[in-house]
Design a protein around this motif. Structure first.
Motif, mmCIF file in Angstrom:
data_model
loop_
_atom_site.group_PDB
_atom_site.id
_atom_site.type_symbol
_atom_site.label_atom_id
_atom_site.label_comp_id
_atom_site.label_asym_id
_atom_site.label_seq_id
_atom_site.Cartn_x
_atom_site.Cartn_y
_atom_site.Cartn_z
ATOM 1 N N GLU A 1 0.837 -1.203 0.000
ATOM 2 C CA GLU A 1 0.000 0.000 0.000
ATOM 3 C C GLU A 1 0.874 1.257 0.000
ATOM 4 N N GLN A 2 1.929 1.243 0.818
ATOM 5 C CA GLN A 2 2.837 2.392 0.851
ATOM 6 C C GLN A 2 3.512 2.591 -0.503
ATOM 7 N N TYR A 3 3.944 1.483 -1.101
ATOM 8 C CA TYR A 3 4.621 1.562 -2.390
ATOM 9 C C TYR A 3 3.668 2.117 -3.454
ATOM 10 N N ALA A 4 2.441 1.617 -3.474
ATOM 11 C CA ALA A 4 1.458 2.073 -4.459
ATOM 12 C C ALA A 4 1.147 3.555 -4.281
ATOM 13 N N ASP A 5 1.079 4.001 -3.036
ATOM 14 C CA ASP A 5 0.805 5.413 -2.768
ATOM 15 C C ASP A 5 1.935 6.295 -3.289
ATOM 16 N N MET A 6 3.180 5.901 -3.025
ATOM 17 C CA MET A 6 4.323 6.681 -3.508
ATOM 18 C C MET A 6 4.423 6.628 -5.027
ATOM 19 N N LEU A 7 4.090 5.476 -5.602
ATOM 20 C CA LEU A 7 4.129 5.335 -7.055
ATOM 21 C C LEU A 7 3.110 6.255 -7.725
ATOM 22 N N SER A 8 1.928 6.378 -7.141
ATOM 23 C CA SER A 8 0.896 7.246 -7.724
ATOM 24 C C SER A 8 1.356 8.703 -7.747
ATOM 25 N N LYS A 9 2.113 9.115 -6.725
ATOM 26 C CA LYS A 9 2.643 10.480 -6.701
ATOM 27 C C LYS A 9 3.671 10.680 -7.807
ATOM 28 N N HIS A 10 4.474 9.647 -8.063
ATOM 29 C CA HIS A 10 5.458 9.735 -9.139
ATOM 30 C C HIS A 10 4.782 9.780 -10.505
ATOM 31 N N VAL A 11 3.716 9.013 -10.677
ATOM 32 C CA VAL A 11 2.987 9.024 -11.948
ATOM 33 C C VAL A 11 2.439 10.422 -12.226
ATOM 34 N N SER A 12 1.871 11.040 -11.204
ATOM 35 C CA SER A 12 1.330 12.389 -11.343
ATOM 36 C C SER A 12 2.433 13.389 -11.689
ATOM 37 N N PHE A 13 3.559 13.284 -10.987
ATOM 38 C CA PHE A 13 4.678 14.201 -11.239
ATOM 39 C C PHE A 13 5.263 13.989 -12.632
ATOM 40 N N SER A 14 5.324 12.744 -13.075
ATOM 41 C CA SER A 14 5.923 12.433 -14.375
ATOM 42 C C SER A 14 5.187 13.118 -15.519
ATOM 43 N N LYS A 15 3.873 13.226 -15.414
ATOM 44 C CA LYS A 15 3.094 13.882 -16.469
ATOM 45 C C LYS A 15 3.487 15.349 -16.603
ATOM 46 N N GLU A 16 3.716 16.004 -15.473
ATOM 47 C CA GLU A 16 4.164 17.396 -15.503
ATOM 48 C C GLU A 16 5.628 17.476 -15.934
ATOM 49 N N PHE A 17 6.433 16.601 -15.383
ATOM 50 C CA PHE A 17 7.877 16.581 -15.614
ATOM 51 C C PHE A 17 8.201 16.486 -17.107
ATOM 52 N N ILE A 18 7.549 15.563 -17.803
ATOM 53 C CA ILE A 18 7.826 15.359 -19.225
ATOM 54 C C ILE A 18 7.397 16.569 -20.043
ATOM 55 N N SER A 19 6.227 17.111 -19.747
ATOM 56 C CA SER A 19 5.751 18.268 -20.507
ATOM 57 C C SER A 19 6.614 19.501 -20.244
ATOM 58 N N ILE A 20 7.115 19.648 -19.020
ATOM 59 C CA ILE A 20 8.005 20.772 -18.695
ATOM 60 C C ILE A 20 9.274 20.706 -19.528
#
Length: 225
Positions: free
Chosen positions: A109-128
């Motif tokens: 559960e902890q891993y999935a929670d941290m992974l979801s934050k990375h997925v969200s950040f990655s969408k911004e990160f790539i477009s930036i």
């Protein structure tokens, strides 16, 4: 996967990002910064930065919003790796065939929670960085563009041919899975590992070291002689 997630924001935002930051451009390339202030960010709707200059400001080391956020995301990636591997780097729970740790539902559960934050950040990160690099390419796209000269010592020995003898190094070197070679002027110059070894020189007087002025050692030589 966790290592890649921590490494991308570390490399692009924290270590390399400041090269394109507002403070660096203002000091070394003010003309580029002025152009960035007038250029709209194509994907502003995805990452929230209106202009390229806004991205540059966010990459200011220590104070920039993007720099600080990337620092947090990089730390989060390390936590993900540590959760499964015991610690990071130099993991201590990996063993042949799996990991020497019993994973609990809480761990997943902890891993999935941290992974979801990375997925969200990655969408911004790539477009930036799509916007930033598309803009910077107009100014620095040809940087480093020169005649190709490559040198490789090769790797992965052919175990049936390797005998560790210098006299035979040219022979067993060519049997490596990745063959040694020097490529220049559009052609392969040599694949002989002995020639490659003898052809590499490091001259102290061509380095950043200063001459040993006043050195009183044996021979009383300076580094430039």
């Amino acid at each position: 996967m966790a290592e890649e997630l921590y490494d991308a924001p570390l490399g692009c935002c924290i270590l390399e990002g400041p090269d394109y930051s507002e403070v660096m451009l203002n000091k070394y390339a003010p003309d580029v910064l002025k152009e960035a202030q007038k250029t709209k960010a194509e994907h502003s709707g995805m990452h929230g930065f209106s202009t390229i200059a806004d991205i540059c400001k966010a990459l200011n080391p220590i104070t920039g919003a993007l720099w600080l956020r990337a620092l947090e995301m990089s730390k989060l990636g390390r936590k993900m790796a540590s959760l499964l591997a015991g610690k990071h780097p130099h993991v201590n729970s990996f063993v042949p065939g799996g990991i020497g740790k019993t994973l609990t539902a809480s761990d997943l559960e902890q891993y999935a929670d941290m992974l979801s934050k990375h997925v969200s950040f990655s969408k911004e990160f790539i477009s930036i960085f799509d916007d930033l690099l598309n803009f910077m390419g107009k100014f620095y796209g040809e940087t480093g563009n020169r005649e190709a000269i490559f040198l490789s010592a090769g790797c992965y020995e052919g175990l049936a041919d390797y005998n560790a003898k210098y006299a035979d190094m040219g022979k067993w070197g060519e049997k490596r899975a990745v063959t040694p070679g020097v490529f220049a002027d559009g052609k392969i110059i040599t694949n002989d590992l002995i020639e490659i070894n003898l052809g590499v020189r490091e001259y102290v007087n061509h380095s950043y070291y200063e001459d040993w002025v006043g050195w009183k050692g044996y021979g009383k030589r300076s580094a430039g002689k």
